[in-house]
Design a protein around this motif. Structure first.
Motif, PDB file in Angstrom:
ATOM      1  N   LEU A   7     -17.297 -19.508  -7.610  1.00 29.09           N
ATOM      2  CA  LEU A   7     -16.987 -19.852  -8.999  1.00 29.09           C
ATOM      3  C   LEU A   7     -15.952 -18.877  -9.534  1.00 29.09           C
ATOM      4  N   ASN A   8     -14.716 -19.307  -9.584  1.00 28.94           N
ATOM      5  CA  ASN A   8     -13.631 -18.430 -10.001  1.00 28.94           C
ATOM      6  C   ASN A   8     -13.173 -18.750 -11.417  1.00 28.94           C
ATOM      7  N   ASP A   9     -14.095 -18.727 -12.357  1.00 25.24           N
ATOM      8  CA  ASP A   9     -13.702 -18.930 -13.749  1.00 25.24           C
ATOM      9  C   ASP A   9     -14.285 -17.815 -14.598  1.00 25.24           C
ATOM     10  N   ASP A  10     -14.017 -17.843 -15.898  1.00 21.39           N
ATOM     11  CA  ASP A  10     -14.502 -16.780 -16.768  1.00 21.39           C
ATOM     12  C   ASP A  10     -15.952 -16.960 -17.180  1.00 21.39           C
ATOM     13  N   GLY A  11     -16.584 -18.026 -16.755  1.00 20.32           N
ATOM     14  CA  GLY A  11     -17.997 -18.234 -17.023  1.00 20.32           C
ATOM     15  C   GLY A  11     -18.309 -18.927 -18.333  1.00 20.32           C
ATOM     16  N   VAL A  12     -17.298 -19.310 -19.114  1.00 22.19           N
ATOM     17  CA  VAL A  12     -17.557 -19.944 -20.413  1.00 22.19           C
ATOM     18  C   VAL A  12     -18.267 -21.281 -20.218  1.00 22.19           C
ATOM     19  N   ARG A  13     -17.754 -22.123 -19.325  1.00 23.49           N
ATOM     20  CA  ARG A  13     -18.387 -23.422 -19.066  1.00 23.49           C
ATOM     21  C   ARG A  13     -19.792 -23.231 -18.494  1.00 23.49           C
ATOM     22  N   LEU A  14     -19.920 -22.264 -17.601  1.00 27.32           N
ATOM     23  CA  LEU A  14     -21.206 -21.974 -16.983  1.00 27.32           C
ATOM     24  C   LEU A  14     -22.223 -21.521 -18.026  1.00 27.32           C
ATOM     25  N   ARG A  15     -21.832 -20.596 -18.898  1.00 29.25           N
ATOM     26  CA  ARG A  15     -22.750 -20.089 -19.921  1.00 29.25           C
ATOM     27  C   ARG A  15     -23.145 -21.182 -20.914  1.00 29.25           C
ATOM     28  N   SER A  16     -22.198 -21.981 -21.338  1.00 28.77           N
ATOM     29  CA  SER A  16     -22.526 -23.024 -22.314  1.00 28.77           C
ATOM     30  C   SER A  16     -23.446 -24.080 -21.697  1.00 28.77           C
ATOM     31  N   ALA A  17     -23.220 -24.452 -20.438  1.00 31.15           N
ATOM     32  CA  ALA A  17     -24.084 -25.431 -19.775  1.00 31.15           C
ATOM     33  C   ALA A  17     -25.486 -24.855 -19.572  1.00 31.15           C
ATOM     34  N   PHE A  18     -25.579 -23.573 -19.194  1.00 36.38           N
ATOM     35  CA  PHE A  18     -26.886 -22.952 -18.990  1.00 36.38           C
ATOM     36  C   PHE A  18     -27.651 -22.825 -20.308  1.00 36.38           C
ATOM     37  N   ASN A  19     -26.963 -22.398 -21.364  1.00 34.70           N
ATOM     38  CA  ASN A  19     -27.623 -22.272 -22.667  1.00 34.70           C
ATOM     39  C   ASN A  19     -28.085 -23.627 -23.193  1.00 34.70           C
ATOM     40  N   ILE A  41     -15.979 -29.322  -9.051  1.00 36.68           N
ATOM     41  CA  ILE A  41     -16.683 -30.418  -8.379  1.00 36.68           C
ATOM     42  C   ILE A  41     -18.183 -30.397  -8.643  1.00 36.68           C
ATOM     43  N   MET A  42     -18.671 -29.345  -9.302  1.00 37.10           N
ATOM     44  CA  MET A  42     -20.104 -29.273  -9.587  1.00 37.10           C
ATOM     45  C   MET A  42     -20.383 -29.770 -10.993  1.00 37.10           C
ATOM     46  N   GLU A  43     -21.398 -30.560 -11.113  1.00 39.47           N
ATOM     47  CA  GLU A  43     -21.854 -31.034 -12.419  1.00 39.47           C
ATOM     48  C   GLU A  43     -22.877 -30.024 -12.937  1.00 39.47           C
ATOM     49  N   LEU A  44     -22.388 -28.989 -13.612  1.00 40.05           N
ATOM     50  CA  LEU A  44     -23.278 -27.937 -14.092  1.00 40.05           C
ATOM     51  C   LEU A  44     -24.326 -28.477 -15.052  1.00 40.05           C
ATOM     52  N   GLU A  45     -23.949 -29.500 -15.810  1.00 39.29           N
ATOM     53  CA  GLU A  45     -24.876 -30.096 -16.774  1.00 39.29           C
ATOM     54  C   GLU A  45     -26.031 -30.803 -16.072  1.00 39.29           C
ATOM     55  N   LEU A  46     -25.901 -31.091 -14.786  1.00 37.18           N
ATOM     56  CA  LEU A  46     -26.990 -31.673 -14.004  1.00 37.18           C
ATOM     57  C   LEU A  46     -27.691 -30.639 -13.133  1.00 37.18           C
ATOM     58  N   ILE A  47     -26.955 -29.657 -12.657  1.00 41.69           N
ATOM     59  CA  ILE A  47     -27.541 -28.640 -11.780  1.00 41.69           C
ATOM     60  C   ILE A  47     -28.511 -27.744 -12.551  1.00 41.69           C
ATOM     61  N   PHE A  48     -28.122 -27.266 -13.732  1.00 43.52           N
ATOM     62  CA  PHE A  48     -28.979 -26.344 -14.473  1.00 43.52           C
ATOM     63  C   PHE A  48     -30.304 -26.968 -14.907  1.00 43.52           C
ATOM     64  N   PRO A  49     -30.327 -28.212 -15.417  1.00 43.54           N
ATOM     65  CA  PRO A  49     -31.640 -28.807 -15.704  1.00 43.54           C
ATOM     66  C   PRO A  49     -32.521 -28.925 -14.461  1.00 43.54           C
ATOM     67  N   GLU A  50     -31.916 -29.187 -13.299  1.00 41.08           N
ATOM     68  CA  GLU A  50     -32.700 -29.251 -12.061  1.00 41.08           C
ATOM     69  C   GLU A  50     -33.251 -27.881 -11.686  1.00 41.08           C
ATOM     70  N   LEU A  51     -32.448 -26.829 -11.862  1.00 41.00           N
ATOM     71  CA  LEU A  51     -32.947 -25.477 -11.622  1.00 41.00           C
ATOM     72  C   LEU A  51     -34.121 -25.171 -12.553  1.00 41.00           C
ATOM     73  N   LEU A  52     -33.981 -25.548 -13.823  1.00 45.25           N
ATOM     74  CA  LEU A  52     -35.037 -25.274 -14.794  1.00 45.25           C
ATOM     75  C   LEU A  52     -36.260 -26.154 -14.569  1.00 45.25           C
TER      76      LEU A  52
END
Length: 172
Positions: free
Chosen positions: A108-120, A68-79
């Motif tokens: 966040l119960n995933d392996d972090g692949v989506r999280l890492r790619s969105a953050f990078n 439910i989180m739009e990581l592609e929007l959250i990370f730019p806001e954090l940055l």
């Protein structure tokens, strides 16, 4: 025109279907910064998960919220907050040395692949010269914090000059 600004998402309109742009309505981003003007700064920025139903029922908050989180929007806001912290401290975002992203495994119960790619992707698009060193660290903690970002910003030339000019000088 303020309608094009990413900060103008209306969560109520989004939920009712009147607004089609995605937003991070379930996350609140805030932070703080400590600095020595022009020399160095440390910023802490947190993304807090808000209740899904607007009430006090936190039963859903214990489940995996990655979808439910739009990581592609959250990370730019954090940055964006990291960049603001650098400007407040009298430096540029290119003075950022290291960014640590802590993510809460309780939410966040995933392996972090989506999280890492969105953050990078967010790092690559937000830093013009040289990207800072980055660490992505899983943690388990209670509460509503989904992400915590620690950023160290330092103008090494200015800091070294200040230290040389002031440290260990005797007035005799």
């Amino acid at each position: 025109d303020d309608d094009d600004d990413d900060d103008d998402y209306d969560c109520a309109k989004l939920k009712s279907g009147e607004q089609e742009q995605p937003c991070y309505c379930n996350v609140e981003i805030n932070g703080s910064v400590r600095f020595v003007k022009g020399c160095c700064a440390v910023a802490w920025i947190k993304a807090l998960l808000l209740s899904h139903d607007g009430g006090d029922n936190d039963e859903q908050d214990t489940q995996d919220t990655t979808g439910i989180m739009e990581l592609e929007l959250i990370f730019p806001e954090l940055l964006k907050k990291v960049k603001n912290a650098a400007h407040v401290a009298g430096m540029t975002p290119d003075d950022a040395l290291h960014i640590r992203l802590y993510y809460n495994l309780s939410h966040l119960n995933d392996d972090g692949v989506r999280l890492r790619s969105a953050f990078n992707a967010a790092i690559a698009s937000n830093f013009s010269k040289v990207a800072p060193a980055c660490s992505i660290i899983p943690v388990v903690m209670e509460g509503d914090v989904v992400f915590a970002t620690q950023c160290i910003v330092c103008n090494l030339v200015h800091m070294e000059s200040e230290m040389w000019a002031r440290y260990g000088r005797n007035n005799d």
